[in-house]
Design a protein around this motif. Structure first.
Motif, PDB file in Angstrom:
ATOM      1  N   HIS A 143       0.733  -1.154  -0.110  1.00  0.00           N
ATOM      2  CA  HIS A 143       0.086   0.038   0.051  1.00  0.00           C
ATOM      3  C   HIS A 143       0.935   1.093   0.066  1.00  0.00           C
ATOM      4  O   HIS A 143       0.638   2.278  -0.639  1.00  0.00           O
ATOM      5  CB  HIS A 143      -0.828   0.074   1.242  1.00  0.00           C
ATOM      6  N   LEU A 144       1.863   1.127   0.854  1.00  0.00           N
ATOM      7  CA  LEU A 144       2.645   2.591   0.906  1.00  0.00           C
ATOM      8  C   LEU A 144       3.671   2.599  -0.649  1.00  0.00           C
ATOM      9  O   LEU A 144       3.625   3.769  -0.977  1.00  0.00           O
ATOM     10  CB  LEU A 144       3.813   2.140   1.951  1.00  0.00           C
ATOM     11  N   GLU A 145       4.094   1.538  -1.065  1.00  0.00           N
ATOM     12  CA  GLU A 145       4.875   1.881  -2.108  1.00  0.00           C
ATOM     13  C   GLU A 145       4.191   2.048  -3.461  1.00  0.00           C
ATOM     14  O   GLU A 145       4.472   2.901  -4.105  1.00  0.00           O
ATOM     15  CB  GLU A 145       5.584   0.407  -2.510  1.00  0.00           C
ATOM     16  N   MET A 146       2.750   1.558  -3.528  1.00  0.00           N
ATOM     17  CA  MET A 146       1.826   2.205  -4.567  1.00  0.00           C
ATOM     18  C   MET A 146       1.705   3.506  -4.667  1.00  0.00           C
ATOM     19  O   MET A 146       1.253   4.293  -5.633  1.00  0.00           O
ATOM     20  CB  MET A 146       0.543   1.209  -4.685  1.00  0.00           C
ATOM     21  N   MET A 147       1.925   4.594  -3.552  1.00  0.00           N
ATOM     22  CA  MET A 147       1.440   5.721  -3.392  1.00  0.00           C
ATOM     23  C   MET A 147       2.756   6.627  -3.967  1.00  0.00           C
ATOM     24  O   MET A 147       2.565   7.788  -4.142  1.00  0.00           O
ATOM     25  CB  MET A 147       1.179   5.998  -2.036  1.00  0.00           C
ATOM     26  N   ILE A 148       3.998   6.100  -4.290  1.00  0.00           N
ATOM     27  CA  ILE A 148       4.995   6.696  -4.432  1.00  0.00           C
ATOM     28  C   ILE A 148       5.099   7.462  -5.886  1.00  0.00           C
ATOM     29  O   ILE A 148       4.675   6.474  -6.796  1.00  0.00           O
ATOM     30  CB  ILE A 148       6.310   5.989  -4.321  1.00  0.00           C
ATOM     31  N   THR A 149       5.252   8.543  -5.917  1.00  0.00           N
ATOM     32  CA  THR A 149       5.354   9.151  -7.288  1.00  0.00           C
ATOM     33  C   THR A 149       6.837   9.858  -7.637  1.00  0.00           C
ATOM     34  O   THR A 149       7.400  10.134  -6.405  1.00  0.00           O
ATOM     35  CB  THR A 149       4.497  10.262  -7.283  1.00  0.00           C
ATOM     36  N   PRO A 150       6.824  10.528  -8.787  1.00  0.00           N
ATOM     37  CA  PRO A 150       8.270  11.517  -9.092  1.00  0.00           C
ATOM     38  C   PRO A 150       8.159  12.533  -8.107  1.00  0.00           C
ATOM     39  O   PRO A 150       9.120  13.227  -7.654  1.00  0.00           O
ATOM     40  CB  PRO A 150       8.116  11.918 -10.148  1.00  0.00           C
ATOM     41  N   GLN A 151       7.020  12.904  -7.666  1.00  0.00           N
ATOM     42  CA  GLN A 151       6.879  14.227  -6.507  1.00  0.00           C
ATOM     43  C   GLN A 151       6.996  13.835  -5.130  1.00  0.00           C
ATOM     44  O   GLN A 151       6.938  14.728  -4.253  1.00  0.00           O
ATOM     45  CB  GLN A 151       5.653  15.013  -6.850  1.00  0.00           C
ATOM     46  N   THR A 152       7.181  12.381  -4.794  1.00  0.00           N
ATOM     47  CA  THR A 152       7.397  12.008  -3.514  1.00  0.00           C
ATOM     48  C   THR A 152       8.735  12.467  -2.822  1.00  0.00           C
ATOM     49  O   THR A 152       9.725  12.362  -3.295  1.00  0.00           O
ATOM     50  CB  THR A 152       7.284  10.600  -3.281  1.00  0.00           C
ATOM     51  N   SER A 153       8.565  13.225  -1.716  1.00  0.00           N
ATOM     52  CA  SER A 153       9.916  13.667  -0.837  1.00  0.00           C
ATOM     53  C   SER A 153      10.215  12.779   0.285  1.00  0.00           C
ATOM     54  O   SER A 153      11.362  12.739   0.437  1.00  0.00           O
ATOM     55  CB  SER A 153       9.649  15.056  -0.382  1.00  0.00           C
ATOM     56  N   SER A 154       9.266  12.206   0.732  1.00  0.00           N
ATOM     57  CA  SER A 154       9.637  11.210   1.955  1.00  0.00           C
ATOM     58  C   SER A 154       8.508  10.683   2.451  1.00  0.00           C
ATOM     59  O   SER A 154       7.273  10.665   2.019  1.00  0.00           O
ATOM     60  CB  SER A 154      10.065  12.322   3.038  1.00  0.00           C
ATOM     61  N   ILE A 155       8.739   9.529   3.313  1.00  0.00           N
ATOM     62  CA  ILE A 155       7.663   9.008   4.018  1.00  0.00           C
ATOM     63  C   ILE A 155       7.812   9.185   5.435  1.00  0.00           C
ATOM     64  O   ILE A 155       8.776   8.998   6.090  1.00  0.00           O
ATOM     65  CB  ILE A 155       8.005   7.188   3.905  1.00  0.00           C
ATOM     66  N   LEU A 156       6.591   9.240   5.953  1.00  0.00           N
ATOM     67  CA  LEU A 156       6.274   9.467   7.619  1.00  0.00           C
ATOM     68  C   LEU A 156       5.613   8.439   8.276  1.00  0.00           C
ATOM     69  O   LEU A 156       4.609   8.131   7.664  1.00  0.00           O
ATOM     70  CB  LEU A 156       5.655  10.957   7.783  1.00  0.00           C
ATOM     71  N   TYR A 157       6.169   7.976   9.300  1.00  0.00           N
ATOM     72  CA  TYR A 157       5.648   6.834   9.929  1.00  0.00           C
ATOM     73  C   TYR A 157       5.596   7.321  11.413  1.00  0.00           C
ATOM     74  O   TYR A 157       6.398   7.743  12.182  1.00  0.00           O
ATOM     75  CB  TYR A 157       6.689   5.651  10.056  1.00  0.00           C
ATOM     76  N   VAL A 158       4.469   6.953  11.972  1.00  0.00           N
ATOM     77  CA  VAL A 158       3.870   7.459  13.490  1.00  0.00           C
ATOM     78  C   VAL A 158       3.971   6.529  14.417  1.00  0.00           C
ATOM     79  O   VAL A 158       3.301   5.593  14.315  1.00  0.00           O
ATOM     80  CB  VAL A 158       2.681   8.379  13.336  1.00  0.00           C
ATOM     81  N   LYS A 159       5.072   6.212  15.367  1.00  0.00           N
ATOM     82  CA  LYS A 159       5.114   5.071  16.310  1.00  0.00           C
ATOM     83  C   LYS A 159       4.515   5.820  17.539  1.00  0.00           C
ATOM     84  O   LYS A 159       4.902   6.321  18.169  1.00  0.00           O
ATOM     85  CB  LYS A 159       6.342   4.742  16.327  1.00  0.00           C
ATOM     86  N   SER A 160       2.878   5.475  17.695  1.00  0.00           N
ATOM     87  CA  SER A 160       2.265   5.988  18.862  1.00  0.00           C
ATOM     88  C   SER A 160       0.974   5.146  19.291  1.00  0.00           C
ATOM     89  O   SER A 160       0.535   4.644  18.225  1.00  0.00           O
ATOM     90  CB  SER A 160       1.821   7.395  18.489  1.00  0.00           C
ATOM     91  N   HIS A 161       0.687   5.417  20.569  1.00  0.00           N
ATOM     92  CA  HIS A 161      -0.322   4.597  20.922  1.00  0.00           C
ATOM     93  C   HIS A 161      -1.869   5.104  20.272  1.00  0.00           C
ATOM     94  O   HIS A 161      -2.895   4.619  20.327  1.00  0.00           O
ATOM     95  CB  HIS A 161      -0.582   4.652  22.410  1.00  0.00           C
ATOM     96  N   HIS A 162      -1.620   6.425  19.798  1.00  0.00           N
ATOM     97  CA  HIS A 162      -2.800   7.365  19.041  1.00  0.00           C
ATOM     98  C   HIS A 162      -3.174   6.496  17.916  1.00  0.00           C
ATOM     99  O   HIS A 162      -4.182   6.679  17.205  1.00  0.00           O
ATOM    100  CB  HIS A 162      -2.547   8.669  18.837  1.00  0.00           C
ATOM    101  N   ALA A 163      -2.026   5.860  17.010  1.00  0.00           N
ATOM    102  CA  ALA A 163      -2.191   5.404  15.761  1.00  0.00           C
ATOM    103  C   ALA A 163      -3.062   3.868  15.785  1.00  0.00           C
ATOM    104  O   ALA A 163      -2.759   3.504  16.829  1.00  0.00           O
ATOM    105  CB  ALA A 163      -0.870   5.246  15.291  1.00  0.00           C
ATOM    106  N   VAL A 164      -3.463   3.502  14.654  1.00  0.00           N
ATOM    107  CA  VAL A 164      -3.953   2.259  14.451  1.00  0.00           C
ATOM    108  C   VAL A 164      -2.696   1.252  14.620  1.00  0.00           C
ATOM    109  O   VAL A 164      -1.704   1.400  14.133  1.00  0.00           O
ATOM    110  CB  VAL A 164      -4.578   1.870  13.129  1.00  0.00           C
ATOM    111  N   GLN A 165      -3.002   0.077  15.572  1.00  0.00           N
ATOM    112  CA  GLN A 165      -1.841  -0.812  15.780  1.00  0.00           C
ATOM    113  C   GLN A 165      -2.081  -2.007  14.857  1.00  0.00           C
ATOM    114  O   GLN A 165      -0.943  -2.632  14.420  1.00  0.00           O
ATOM    115  CB  GLN A 165      -1.917  -1.136  17.368  1.00  0.00           C
ATOM    116  N   LYS A 166      -3.296  -2.733  14.745  1.00  0.00           N
ATOM    117  CA  LYS A 166      -3.619  -3.816  14.174  1.00  0.00           C
ATOM    118  C   LYS A 166      -3.159  -3.505  12.420  1.00  0.00           C
ATOM    119  O   LYS A 166      -3.667  -2.658  12.130  1.00  0.00           O
ATOM    120  CB  LYS A 166      -4.790  -4.522  14.369  1.00  0.00           C
TER     121      LYS A 166
END
Length: 366
Positions: A143-166
């Protein structure tokens, strides 16, 4: 200084919600206060202070470089701005110029959370365009890789209890996707306690809140690779000027990190020991059942989880509201109140305050 509460007509607060910004996050130690005092009472060449303290902490931890900023939110914005500009002073002065087209920042959909402010706002503040990957309940490497385009600058990952875990890809999987596509991974690890794993894993930019796990003043430590940290430091002449950190807090956080490396946080076993009699007393209150549970994100943090009986004349939301009335106001973790569950985080709560909590709840439930 207890008269401060009276002077400004403020309620005293018992913080059983954890390291939360709305309550001032953490208590700092005497050694950190002394470092802040020294910083507040002396002058420095500020650019040199920022450079040298960041390098000092990076060396202690084993990172290529580091920088202290005012907050994790500022670090997200400045990291994204730095990556978009890639060291260009023109970009620093014109961060939203149309000359810079590679602005897309990919984030798993379940990690675009509101932690007190939305991740999305900080991405856009840094000049980025947020692109969500996956779905609210899952995100894979594909899912992550399919969103990459020539305009992609970076990927942000949020390690937090606020985020979806499963059903969420791991940090390592996100890092592999980023590096396979010659992109940097930014890790928002604001409340995380591990200073080493993510750097050793090869994450390009790791963002820690200084005031949460490390009990420092309002601040942030960013660790990572060159040249990314250098690009972040450059933002002090641009949008980072609105997010500058004071000399007192720079030295306070530096000392807090040094102490953390030497002594570490309170261990889970200690929390369980302190929680056990607290939970027993809560279980003696009518219409409540309490137990000890571990943090949902897997951290070595244990809390008291209290379930309010469905037949109780006062439900969880009412109990939470009544605990905040009058001084001392008791703040808890409210994320599952709609399920009848209240959590008590005791990392910043001492034994006498636990007794006050039990007494106040007993009075309310009667």
């Amino acid at each position: 200084m207890s008269d401060i509460y009276e002077k400004y007509d403020l309620k005293q607060v018992i913080n059983a919600s954890g390291k939360m910004t709305i309550l001032g996050v953490s208590k700092v130690s005497d050694s950190v206060l002394e470092a802040q005092r020294f910083g507040g009472q002396h002058f420095f060449e500020m650019s040199d202070l920022v450079l040298k303290t960041g390098q000092h902490l990076a060396k202690l931890i084993g990172s290529e470089d580091g920088v202290i900023l005012p907050s994790a939110s500022a670090a997200i914005a400045e990291s994204i701005a730095g990556i978009i500009g890639k060291g260009s002073m023109y970009h620093v002065y014109h961060p939203f110029s149309e000359k810079y087209t590679d602005r897309e920042v990919i984030i798993p959909k379940g990690q675009n959370v509101d932690y007190g402010a939305p991740e999305e706002v900080m991405i856009e503040l840094g000049g980025g365009k947020m692109i969500e990957a996956g779905y609210a309940n899952m995100c894979s490497a594909e899912h992550l890789e399919m969103m990459i385009t020539p305009q992609t600058s970076s990927i942000l990952y949020v390690k937090s209890h606020h985020a979806v875990q499963k059903s969420m890809l791991t940090i390592k999987e996100a890092l592999d996707v980023a590096h396979d596509n010659n992109l940097p991974l930014i890790l928002d690890a604001a409340a995380e306690e591990d200073l080493y794993t993510y750097i050793n894993m090869g994450v390009d930019i790791v963002i820690y809140s200084g005031a949460k796990a490390f009990s420092g003043p309002s601040s942030c430590l960013v660790l990572g690779k060159k040249p990314y940290i250098g690009w972040i430091r450059m933002q002090s002449k641009g949008l980072g000027r609105a997010m500058k950190v004071g000399k007192d807090n720079i030295l306070g956080l530096t000392k807090a990190i040094e102490d953390y490396i030497d002594y570490g946080p309170e261990k889970g076993d200690s929390m369980i020991t302190r929680l056990t009699p607290f939970v027993e007393e809560l279980n003696n209150i009518s219409n409540l059942s309490a137990k000890i549970t571990q943090d949902s994100a897997g951290r070595d943090i244990y809390r008291a989880s209290v379930t309010v009986d469905k037949n109780s004349p006062i439900d969880a939301k009412e109990l939470i509201a009544k605990m905040k009335v009058d001084s001392p106001a008791i703040y808890t973790r409210e994320y599952r109140a709609n399920m009848g569950i209240i959590e008590f985080d005791v990392r910043a709560v001492h034994e006498q305050e636990m007794k006050i909590i039990v007494e106040k709840i007993t009075k309310i439930m009667r």
